[in-house]
Design an enzyme around this catalytic site. Structure first.
Site, PDB file in Angstrom:
ATOM      1  N   MET A  97      -9.464   8.087  -0.836  1.00 53.20           N
ATOM      2  CA  MET A  97     -10.145   8.094   0.701  1.00 53.20           C
ATOM      3  C   MET A  97     -10.944  10.063   0.038  1.00 53.20           C
ATOM      4  O   MET A  97      -9.840  10.515  -0.283  1.00 53.20           O
ATOM      5  CB  MET A  97      -9.300   8.037   1.699  1.00 53.20           C
ATOM      6  CG  MET A  97      -8.941   6.547   1.484  1.00 53.20           C
ATOM      7  SD  MET A  97      -7.979   6.974   3.235  1.00 53.20           S
ATOM      8  CE  MET A  97      -7.207   5.748   3.678  1.00 53.20           C
TER       9      MET A  97
ATOM     10  N   MET B  88     -11.217  -6.204   5.680  1.00 54.13           N
ATOM     11  CA  MET B  88     -10.450  -5.745   5.660  1.00 54.13           C
ATOM     12  C   MET B  88     -10.036  -5.795   7.473  1.00 54.13           C
ATOM     13  O   MET B  88     -10.897  -6.244   7.993  1.00 54.13           O
ATOM     14  CB  MET B  88     -11.371  -3.569   6.446  1.00 54.13           C
ATOM     15  CG  MET B  88     -11.771  -3.398   5.164  1.00 54.13           C
ATOM     16  SD  MET B  88     -10.016  -2.789   3.641  1.00 54.13           S
ATOM     17  CE  MET B  88      -9.296  -2.209   5.460  1.00 54.13           C
TER      18      MET B  88
ATOM     19  N   ASP C 180      -4.391   3.447  -2.211  1.00 56.06           N
ATOM     20  CA  ASP C 180      -5.870   2.997  -1.673  1.00 56.06           C
ATOM     21  C   ASP C 180      -6.322   5.181  -1.475  1.00 56.06           C
ATOM     22  O   ASP C 180      -5.821   5.813  -1.922  1.00 56.06           O
ATOM     23  CB  ASP C 180      -5.989   3.933   0.210  1.00 56.06           C
ATOM     24  CG  ASP C 180      -5.122   2.340   0.620  1.00 56.06           C
ATOM     25  OD1 ASP C 180      -6.169   1.292   0.475  1.00 56.06           O
ATOM     26  OD2 ASP C 180      -3.752   2.061   0.558  1.00 56.06           O
TER      27      ASP C 180
ATOM     28  N   ASP D 231      -6.631  -6.774   4.151  1.00 58.78           N
ATOM     29  CA  ASP D 231      -5.883  -5.018   3.971  1.00 58.78           C
ATOM     30  C   ASP D 231      -6.003  -4.524   5.837  1.00 58.78           C
ATOM     31  O   ASP D 231      -6.899  -4.302   5.998  1.00 58.78           O
ATOM     32  CB  ASP D 231      -6.900  -4.316   3.597  1.00 58.78           C
ATOM     33  CG  ASP D 231      -6.554  -2.559   3.120  1.00 58.78           C
ATOM     34  OD1 ASP D 231      -5.040  -2.421   3.828  1.00 58.78           O
ATOM     35  OD2 ASP D 231      -6.237  -2.100   2.143  1.00 58.78           O
TER      36      ASP D 231
ATOM     37  N   SER E 216       1.231  -1.041  -0.378  1.00 59.64           N
ATOM     38  CA  SER E 216      -0.041  -0.198  -0.359  1.00 59.64           C
ATOM     39  C   SER E 216       0.934   1.167   0.113  1.00 59.64           C
ATOM     40  O   SER E 216       1.470   1.204   1.541  1.00 59.64           O
ATOM     41  CB  SER E 216      -0.915   0.044   0.960  1.00 59.64           C
ATOM     42  OG  SER E 216      -1.105   1.199   0.972  1.00 59.64           O
TER      43      SER E 216
HETATM   44  C1  DX5 Z   1      -6.455   1.848   5.292  1.00 62.07           C
HETATM   45  C2  DX5 Z   1      -6.304   1.167   3.791  1.00 62.07           C
HETATM   46  C3  DX5 Z   1      -5.022   0.768   3.806  1.00 62.07           C
HETATM   47  C4  DX5 Z   1      -3.092   0.949   4.450  1.00 62.07           C
HETATM   48  C5  DX5 Z   1      -2.841  -0.440   5.255  1.00 62.07           C
HETATM   49  O1  DX5 Z   1      -7.854   1.610   5.625  1.00 62.07           O
HETATM   50  O2  DX5 Z   1      -6.827   0.374   3.672  1.00 62.07           O
HETATM   51  O3  DX5 Z   1      -4.144   0.369   2.612  1.00 62.07           O
HETATM   52  O4  DX5 Z   1      -2.745   1.306   4.087  1.00 62.07           O
HETATM   53  O5  DX5 Z   1      -1.778   0.190   6.190  1.00 62.07           O
HETATM   54  P1  DX5 Z   1      -1.108  -1.233   6.686  1.00 62.07           P
HETATM   55  O6  DX5 Z   1      -0.597  -2.251   6.459  1.00 62.07           O
HETATM   56  O7  DX5 Z   1      -0.079   0.648   7.988  1.00 62.07           O
HETATM   57  O8  DX5 Z   1      -1.809  -1.196   7.905  1.00 62.07           O
HETATM   58 ZN    ZN Z   2      -6.885  -0.240   1.516  1.00 56.27          ZN
END
Ligand code: DX5
Ligand code: ZN
Length: 219
Positions: free
Chosen positions: A36, A138, A34, A176, A7
């Protein structure tokens, strides 16, 4: 075979090109992007022009994770920007609109995917399973990198793996949030075949060695 999708939320945005070009040599299979919107999740990241720019500098498939309200409004733009896998959240719109969006993504030649947040039950994926090329479970609340892995998501992951094997065996199963070598192994034991890793990959002293370890939980 286990795939790794780093990511880029944990990459150095000042040196994004450098960090993305380093992914393939380090053993990454996908690039996890990602997106958002500050509404579906309490954070804002990057959008369509950045996906298009990343497309120009890597051959790796772009695994684009939309954490946005009513993604149907934007799936076409993200497909045209160069996504190879486009994930939308089941919580982000009605069932009807989610189905329409998934079909539209496939019509545009892109792999269609849905994601479920931690509090969403496994059953929520069932209406969409025949229309999905990947399901993303998730293992943190979406919104931020660097959170702790929720091991209590494993029964849900295992259940979804069983349904995939029965009804759509080509479909990939991705996790994830909080994935590192130890938690990644637990995810693989519960049926995941694609691991997203942000902080564990980018903050590793040796990302290539991390990739080998996380992709070979049997070692
Ligand atoms: C969180 C994202 C993830 C995030 C994961 O909302 O969807 O993809 O970047 O990061 P780590 O691996 O650090 O938890
Ligand atoms: Zn993600």
């Amino acid at each position: 075979m286990i795939k790794l999708s780093p990511s880029i939320l944990s990459a150095d945005f000042v040196n994004l090109e450098r960090d993305i070009r380093a992914l393939s040599p380090a053993g990454a299979d996908y690039v996890h992007v990602d997106v958002m919107d500050g509404l579906f999740v309490p954070n804002i990241t990057i959008g369509i022009p950045v996906v298009a720019a990343i497309r120009r500098i890597t051959e790796l498939p772009l695994d684009v994770h939309l954490m946005i309200d009513r993604p149907i409004r934007y799936v076409e733009d993200f497909c045209k920007a160069g996504s190879d896998i486009l994930t939308i959240h089941v919580e982000a719109d009605t069932e009807e609109n989610t189905l329409t969006a998934l079909k539209r993504i496939r019509e545009l030649g892109v792999k269609a995917a849905i994601s479920v947040k931690p509090r969403t039950p496994a059953e929520a994926v069932l209406p969409f399973l025949p229309y999905c090329d990947l399901i993303l479970v998730m293992t943190v609340e979406p919104g931020f990198g660097g959170q702790a892995f929720m091991e209590d998501m494993m029964p849900k992951l295992k259940q979804i793996r069983q349904w995939i094997d029965l009804h759509n065996p080509q479909c990939e199963l991705e996790v994830d949030g909080g994935v590192n070598v130890e938690t990644g192994k637990i995810c693989c034991q519960n049926g995941a075949n694609v691991l997203v890793a942000g902080s564990a990959f980018f903050k590793s002293a040796d990302p290539a060695a991390f990739a080998v370890k996380v992709k070979h939980p049997e070692l």
